[in-house]
Design a protein around this motif. Structure first.
Motif, short mmCIF file in Angstrom:
data_model
loop_
_atom_site.label_atom_id
_atom_site.label_comp_id
_atom_site.label_asym_id
_atom_site.label_seq_id
_atom_site.Cartn_x
_atom_site.Cartn_y
_atom_site.Cartn_z
N ALA A 21 0.84 -1.21 0.00
CA ALA A 21 0.00 0.00 0.00
C ALA A 21 0.87 1.25 0.00
O ALA A 21 0.56 2.23 -0.69
N GLN A 22 1.96 1.22 0.78
CA GLN A 22 2.86 2.38 0.81
C GLN A 22 3.56 2.57 -0.53
O GLN A 22 3.68 3.70 -1.03
N TYR A 23 4.02 1.47 -1.12
CA TYR A 23 4.65 1.56 -2.45
C TYR A 23 3.66 2.10 -3.48
O TYR A 23 4.04 2.87 -4.38
N THR A 24 2.39 1.70 -3.35
CA THR A 24 1.37 2.18 -4.28
C THR A 24 1.19 3.69 -4.15
O THR A 24 1.09 4.40 -5.16
N ARG A 25 1.14 4.17 -2.90
CA ARG A 25 1.03 5.62 -2.70
C ARG A 25 2.23 6.34 -3.28
O ARG A 25 2.10 7.42 -3.90
N ASN A 26 3.42 5.76 -3.09
CA ASN A 26 4.63 6.38 -3.64
C ASN A 26 4.60 6.40 -5.16
O ASN A 26 4.98 7.40 -5.79
N ALA A 27 4.16 5.28 -5.76
CA ALA A 27 4.11 5.21 -7.22
C ALA A 27 3.08 6.19 -7.78
O ALA A 27 3.31 6.82 -8.81
N ASP A 28 1.95 6.32 -7.09
CA ASP A 28 0.92 7.27 -7.53
C ASP A 28 1.47 8.70 -7.47
O ASP A 28 1.23 9.51 -8.38
N ASP A 29 2.19 9.00 -6.39
CA ASP A 29 2.77 10.34 -6.25
C ASP A 29 3.81 10.58 -7.33
O ASP A 29 3.86 11.66 -7.93
N ALA A 30 4.65 9.57 -7.59
CA ALA A 30 5.69 9.71 -8.61
C ALA A 30 5.06 9.92 -9.99
O ALA A 30 5.50 10.79 -10.76
N ALA A 31 4.04 9.13 -10.30
CA ALA A 31 3.38 9.26 -11.61
C ALA A 31 2.74 10.64 -11.76
O ALA A 31 2.83 11.26 -12.83
N GLY A 32 2.10 11.12 -10.70
CA GLY A 32 1.49 12.44 -10.76
C GLY A 32 2.51 13.55 -10.92
O GLY A 32 2.32 14.48 -11.72
N TRP A 33 3.61 13.45 -10.16
CA TRP A 33 4.67 14.46 -10.24
C TRP A 33 5.28 14.50 -11.64
O TRP A 33 5.43 15.56 -12.24
N LEU A 34 5.60 13.33 -12.15
CA LEU A 34 6.26 13.25 -13.46
C LEU A 34 5.31 13.63 -14.60
O LEU A 34 5.75 14.21 -15.60
N ALA A 35 4.03 13.33 -14.45
CA ALA A 35 3.05 13.75 -15.45
C ALA A 35 2.95 15.28 -15.48
O ALA A 35 2.86 15.89 -16.56
N THR A 36 3.00 15.89 -14.30
CA THR A 36 2.98 17.35 -14.23
C THR A 36 4.23 17.94 -14.87
O THR A 36 4.16 18.93 -15.62
N THR A 37 5.37 17.32 -14.60
CA THR A 37 6.62 17.79 -15.19
C THR A 37 6.60 17.65 -16.71
O THR A 37 7.02 18.56 -17.44
N ASP A 38 6.11 16.51 -17.19
CA ASP A 38 6.04 16.28 -18.64
C ASP A 38 5.14 17.32 -19.30
O ASP A 38 5.46 17.82 -20.38
N SER A 39 4.02 17.62 -18.65
CA SER A 39 3.12 18.64 -19.20
C SER A 39 3.79 20.00 -19.23
O SER A 39 3.67 20.75 -20.22
N ALA A 40 4.54 20.33 -18.17
CA ALA A 40 5.25 21.61 -18.12
C ALA A 40 6.31 21.69 -19.22
O ALA A 40 6.46 22.72 -19.88
N LEU A 41 7.03 20.59 -19.42
CA LEU A 41 8.06 20.57 -20.47
C LEU A 41 7.44 20.71 -21.85
O LEU A 41 8.02 21.34 -22.75
N GLY A 42 6.26 20.12 -22.03
CA GLY A 42 5.56 20.29 -23.30
C GLY A 42 5.23 21.75 -23.54
O GLY A 42 5.36 22.26 -24.66
N GLY A 43 4.83 22.44 -22.46
CA GLY A 43 4.55 23.87 -22.58
C GLY A 43 5.80 24.67 -22.89
O GLY A 43 5.78 25.61 -23.70
N VAL A 44 6.92 24.29 -22.26
CA VAL A 44 8.19 24.97 -22.50
C VAL A 44 8.61 24.79 -23.96
O VAL A 44 9.05 25.75 -24.62
#
Length: 293
Positions: A62-85
């Motif tokens: 369950a803890q790994y799942t929360r970490n993976a969800d956070d990582a996926a959300g963070w990296l998706a946000t970063t990818d979207s920002a880089l697309g904007g850049v």
């Protein structure tokens, strides 16, 4: 030596067997009611130990799942920002080409180009300060409110931000802003300032295209890197979801009772107990000797 078996001894043995049967009947009744195979550790010590291990594994999963969800959300946000850049830099390039091919410009034309370049620079600054939750995606472990400040530059970051997504497996979620936007005199902000300065001084900006292309290539490289890490986080999410199902199946097989099986076991035990009561009542009938003390 011949051991004499008295009526009291037979009654005590029969009573013990009946009490054991009654205890078993009570246990099966509870299991049929709660559909739990283990009510207390003494019911099944081996099963209890296995259940505790499975629950420990479930907590870790369950803890790994929360970490993976956070990582996926963070990296998706970063990818979207880089697309904007990337989109902004593409506009910077197009605008630079237009300015370079405009020949002699009037003050109004020059001011129009300058205004557009400064607006694009502001857009890049906004992207540099993209946040995921309360954290700046380009500031690493820094607690600063913003990753980039036009006056002071990038917020210092002493360490990367990692998320553990499995036993011995981590994924980095932050992306250093300086590696994407550059820093100091080599940053995209300084590049746009240089283009604006050339325009204001009447210098052809064609030579700045190489700098723009270099920054675009850097952003493309950062997008590829973030994409790889994002894919790893998504794969971990899928794997952890499957593990969660497997662990729950294991836990259920140890702790839970099937309703049909529980009811059948209870009925069998009830029949056995009633039969034991009937047999004991017939075998241990009182005699005259029981009243002679």
């Amino acid at each position: 030596m011949i051991t004499r078996v008295t009526t009291q001894m037979s009654m005590a043995a029969a009573t013990g067997r009946l009490q054991a049967g009654a205890a078993k009947l009570a246990q099966l009744t509870e299991q049929a009611t709660t559909l739990k195979a283990i009510g207390k550790p003494s019911d099944d010590p081996v099963g209890t130990a296995s259940s505790m291990q499975v629950r420990k594994d479930q907590a870790a999963n369950a803890q790994y799942t929360r970490n993976a969800d956070d990582a996926a959300g963070w990296l998706a946000t970063t990818d979207s920002a880089l697309g904007g850049v990337y989109d902004v830099l593409a506009k910077v390039r197009d605008l630079t080409v237009q300015a370079a091919n405009s020949g002699t410009m009037s003050d109004a034309d020059r001011d129009a180009f300058v205004t557009q370049f400064r607006a694009l620079s502001a857009d890049l600054q906004a992207s540099a300060n993209t946040q995921y939750g309360s954290r700046s995606v380009f500031a690493g472990a820094s607690p600063a409110a913003t990753a980039y400040d036009p006056t002071t530059g990038w917020a210092p970051s002493s360490a990367p931000v990692d998320r553990r997504i499995g036993d011995g497996s981590t994924v980095r979620v932050d992306t250093p802003g300086a590696s994407v936007f550059g820093s100091g005199s080599t940053s995209v902000f300084a590049m746009i300032d240089s283009i604006v300065g050339d325009l204001q001084n009447g210098v052809n900006v064609n030579s700045r295209l190489n700098d723009v292309d270099a920054h675009i290539a850097t952003v493309r490289g950062a997008q590829a890197d973030v994409g790889v890490r994002h894919a790893a986080a998504i794969a971990a999410q899928s794997s952890l979801k499957s593990s969660s199902v497997d662990l729950e199946t294991r836990r259920s097989s140890i702790e839970d009772k099937d309703l049909a099986g529980a009811v059948l076991d209870l009925q069998v035990q009830q029949t056995n107990y009633q039969a034991a009561l009937a047999v004991t009542a017939k075998v241990l009938q009182p005699t005259l000797m029981d009243y002679l003390r």
